[in-house]
Write a protein that holds these residues in place. Structure first.
Motif, PDB file in Angstrom:
ATOM      1  N   GLN A 173       0.838  -1.185   0.000  1.00  0.00           N
ATOM      2  CA  GLN A 173       0.000   0.000   0.000  1.00  0.00           C
ATOM      3  C   GLN A 173       0.882   1.247   0.000  1.00  0.00           C
ATOM      4  O   GLN A 173       2.085   1.155   0.270  1.00  0.00           O
ATOM      5  CB  GLN A 173      -0.919  -0.005   1.231  1.00  0.00           C
ATOM      6  N   PRO A 174       0.311   2.421  -0.309  1.00  0.00           N
ATOM      7  CA  PRO A 174       1.107   3.652  -0.256  1.00  0.00           C
ATOM      8  C   PRO A 174       1.857   3.766   1.067  1.00  0.00           C
ATOM      9  O   PRO A 174       1.296   3.562   2.146  1.00  0.00           O
ATOM     10  CB  PRO A 174       0.049   4.746  -0.398  1.00  0.00           C
ATOM     11  N   GLY A 175       3.138   4.075   0.957  1.00  0.00           N
ATOM     12  CA  GLY A 175       3.998   4.079   2.128  1.00  0.00           C
ATOM     13  C   GLY A 175       4.757   2.780   2.292  1.00  0.00           C
ATOM     14  O   GLY A 175       5.676   2.687   3.104  1.00  0.00           O
ATOM     15  N   GLY A 176       4.366   1.743   1.526  1.00  0.00           N
ATOM     16  CA  GLY A 176       5.063   0.476   1.565  1.00  0.00           C
ATOM     17  C   GLY A 176       6.000   0.341   0.381  1.00  0.00           C
ATOM     18  O   GLY A 176       6.574   1.310  -0.103  1.00  0.00           O
ATOM     19  N   GLY A 177       6.117  -0.903  -0.120  1.00  0.00           N
ATOM     20  CA  GLY A 177       7.049  -1.164  -1.205  1.00  0.00           C
ATOM     21  C   GLY A 177       8.436  -1.466  -0.680  1.00  0.00           C
ATOM     22  O   GLY A 177       8.763  -1.183   0.478  1.00  0.00           O
ATOM     23  N   PRO A 178       9.298  -2.030  -1.510  1.00  0.00           N
ATOM     24  CA  PRO A 178      10.619  -2.457  -1.024  1.00  0.00           C
ATOM     25  C   PRO A 178      11.525  -1.320  -0.589  1.00  0.00           C
ATOM     26  O   PRO A 178      12.356  -1.502   0.298  1.00  0.00           O
ATOM     27  CB  PRO A 178      11.202  -3.203  -2.237  1.00  0.00           C
ATOM     28  N   LEU A 179      11.377  -0.141  -1.196  1.00  0.00           N
ATOM     29  CA  LEU A 179      12.277   0.958  -0.840  1.00  0.00           C
ATOM     30  C   LEU A 179      11.981   1.491   0.552  1.00  0.00           C
ATOM     31  O   LEU A 179      12.881   1.592   1.397  1.00  0.00           O
ATOM     32  CB  LEU A 179      12.171   2.084  -1.868  1.00  0.00           C
ATOM     33  N   PHE A 180      10.727   1.822   0.850  1.00  0.00           N
ATOM     34  CA  PHE A 180      10.397   2.344   2.176  1.00  0.00           C
ATOM     35  C   PHE A 180      10.398   1.253   3.248  1.00  0.00           C
ATOM     36  O   PHE A 180      10.632   1.536   4.424  1.00  0.00           O
ATOM     37  CB  PHE A 180       9.045   3.061   2.155  1.00  0.00           C
TER      38      PHE A 180
END
Length: 359
Positions: A173-180
């Motif tokens: 979800q927004p705020g997630g993903g591998p970078l954050f």
């Protein structure tokens, strides 16, 4: 260091998810702190953790309003970090937050202003930067093992977290993903070694628009992917070092090192920055790769050590200036990928490799 009247600093934990157990165990073992209680939006989680560890269970609102807590470790989901940290600071509590502290530099700066206005401490994960693995690499760099540092290639590559995590939705979800999610481990170490980043250029993509939960009571549930899941960044440091960081939830099979550092006189392969220990291996021209003895710092899982560091050292790597810089790097990388441009960063914390420190 202790709290008022020489007593341990009274601490609460906000968030009773998967990661809270190691924080509870380490804080209970540290005489600097008195872990008072835990709070979560899910009452059953709160009760379960409270009973297991012999601490008080309470609601999040009750924890925020408690006037006998001096600090709170914020382990809420990432999207809640900024709002809950702000509420805690406004209630007069120092905050140590799981990564990321926020999703924009403006949000972090707002929190920093609140903390400074009230004389409170503010910082965040990862505290793995305090471990023996990161310290050993720093010792090798400062000792001239690689000569002049030139660059690095860093890789956080996996197929995603839905295979093992029972509630993985927030990773996508927004705020997630591998970078954050995982980038802070790598970026905090890289900034610690090579100093602040001056500019960022990145490209990003999403390969699969849905994921399937693989374990727990929700196994088989399909959920949407709302973030970029493969991001490649080029980072130029003020020190002159130029490196690449790839973070991906699309690559379940690879043999690349976590971080390989290159210099004019040698190379280092750092350990997983998501841990405190080794192995750290290195080589110089004409030599084979060899494992290096670990230097100072813990090697086992000491999550929560960052809270102690905040109280002992205002310039700690887990303090707000470094955390703000890492957040700015990540936000700029995603913006760079969207704009297809190179972005210059505003923050510049004092840290990193110093050529004058070499013998």
């Amino acid at each position: 260091m202790a709290g008022p009247h020489g007593q341990p600093i009274r601490v609460g934990i906000l968030g009773a998810g998967n990661i809270c157990s190691i924080y509870i165990e380490n804080l209970q073992a540290d005489p600097m702190f008195d872990l008072v209680g835990i709070a979560d939006m899910v009452p059953e989680r709160t009760q379960s953790r409270a009973e297991k560890y012999g601490i008080e269970g309470m609601t999040p609102d009750a924890m925020i309003q408690r006037d006998d807590l001096q600090a709170v470790v914020n382990l809420t989901p990432p999207l809640a970090h900024f709002g809950t940290s702000k509420a805690l600071l406004q209630a007069g509590k120092s905050v140590y937050c799981e990564k990321p502290l926020a999703f924009t530099l403006a949000e972090v700066q707002e929190l920093v202003a609140l903390a400074e206005a009230s004389g409170l401490r503010l910082g965040g994960a990862p505290d793995t930067v305090l471990g023996a693995g990161v310290n050993t690499v720093m010792d090798l760099i400062q000792g001239g093992h690689v000569g002049t540092p030139v660059g690095y290639a860093a890789h956080m590559l996996c197929g995603g977290h839905e295979s093992w995590h029972p509630d993985p939705d927030f990773y996508y979800q927004p705020g997630g993903g591998p970078l954050f999610d995982m980038g802070p481990y790598y970026l905090t170490a890289l900034v610690h070694w090579f100093g602040p980043v001056a500019s960022v250029a990145a490209s990003a993509r999403t390969v699969r628009d849905h994921r399937t939960i693989g374990s727990g009571p929700r196994a088989g549930t399909v959920f949407p992917v709302e973030v970029m899941t493969h991001i490649v960044c080029t980072l130029t440091h003020h020190s002159g070092v130029i490196g690449t960081l790839t973070t991906s939830f699309e690559t379940p099979s690879h043999e690349l090192p976590h971080i390989e550092i290159h210099g004019t006189g040698g190379a280092i392969r750092a350990a997983d920055p998501n841990g405190f220990g080794g192995p750290v291996v290195a080589r110089q021209p004409g030599q084979e790769w060899g494992e290096m003895p670990l230097g100072s710092g813990p090697e086992n899982n000491m999550r929560g050590l960052g809270l102690r560091a905040l109280y002992e050292d205002a310039s700690s790597p887990v303090g707000a200036p470094r955390v703000a810089h890492v957040v700015e790097i990540m936000a700029a990388a995603l913006e760079s990928a969207q704009q297809k441009s190179v972005l210059t960063l505003a923050t510049r914390p004092a840290c990193g490799w110093d050529s004058t420190a070499r013998a």
